[in-house]
Design a protein around this motif. Sequence first.
Motif, short mmCIF file in Angstrom:
data_model
loop_
_atom_site.label_atom_id
_atom_site.label_comp_id
_atom_site.label_asym_id
_atom_site.label_seq_id
_atom_site.Cartn_x
_atom_site.Cartn_y
_atom_site.Cartn_z
N VAL A 33 0.98 -1.24 -0.47
CA VAL A 33 0.40 0.08 0.39
C VAL A 33 1.04 0.95 -0.18
O VAL A 33 0.15 2.64 -0.50
N SER A 34 2.31 1.18 1.14
CA SER A 34 2.69 2.60 0.82
C SER A 34 3.39 2.83 -0.95
O SER A 34 3.85 3.67 -0.57
N TYR A 36 1.79 3.68 -3.42
CA TYR A 36 1.42 4.12 -3.78
C TYR A 36 1.10 5.39 -3.09
O TYR A 36 0.89 5.34 -1.84
N ASP A 37 0.66 6.45 -4.35
CA ASP A 37 0.00 7.56 -3.55
C ASP A 37 -1.21 7.34 -3.38
O ASP A 37 -1.95 7.03 -3.76
N GLY A 38 -2.28 8.69 -3.08
CA GLY A 38 -3.42 8.81 -2.75
C GLY A 38 -3.94 9.42 -3.61
O GLY A 38 -5.04 10.05 -3.52
N THR A 41 -7.31 7.94 -5.51
CA THR A 41 -8.73 8.31 -4.14
C THR A 41 -9.59 9.66 -3.79
O THR A 41 -10.57 10.16 -4.06
N GLN A 42 -8.22 10.70 -3.74
CA GLN A 42 -8.63 12.33 -3.46
C GLN A 42 -9.86 12.50 -4.41
O GLN A 42 -10.24 13.45 -4.13
N LEU A 74 -13.00 1.23 -0.48
CA LEU A 74 -11.43 1.80 -0.76
C LEU A 74 -10.53 0.66 0.33
O LEU A 74 -9.51 0.22 0.26
N TYR A 75 -10.87 0.58 1.47
CA TYR A 75 -10.02 0.35 2.66
C TYR A 75 -10.31 -1.86 2.12
O TYR A 75 -8.90 -2.05 2.40
N ILE A 78 -7.39 -1.87 -0.16
CA ILE A 78 -6.17 -1.64 0.43
C ILE A 78 -6.08 -2.97 1.44
O ILE A 78 -5.20 -2.80 0.86
#
Length: 103
Positions: A33-34, A36-38, A41-42, A74-75, A78
Amino acid sequence: MKKLFLLTGLIAVCCLVSQCKKEETVKPEVKTVSDYDGLVTQEWFKLECTIVKETSGFFPPQAARAFGYTGIALYESIAQGWKKPNQFGRPAEWLFCGIRTNM
């Protein structure tokens, strides 16, 4: 007619022989998960906020449900990238608010 048949057969044999190759094993790239950037999602939540504000008849209960489902999806998407995720469990246990299903 024989020439056409032989030519067609020769082309078919050439195609089959050229496709016979040893399979290469491809090792899948494992990302966490780390890695990727968000940003996606934003942007998705910004779009959802715009939809909630600009759509007539989209009242707070519906908006809350939409945001909630989006957050849960989303949760869950990921959670596989974490070492020890706290998953919600089977969807029937939380998604249908206590309605009994035969899952």
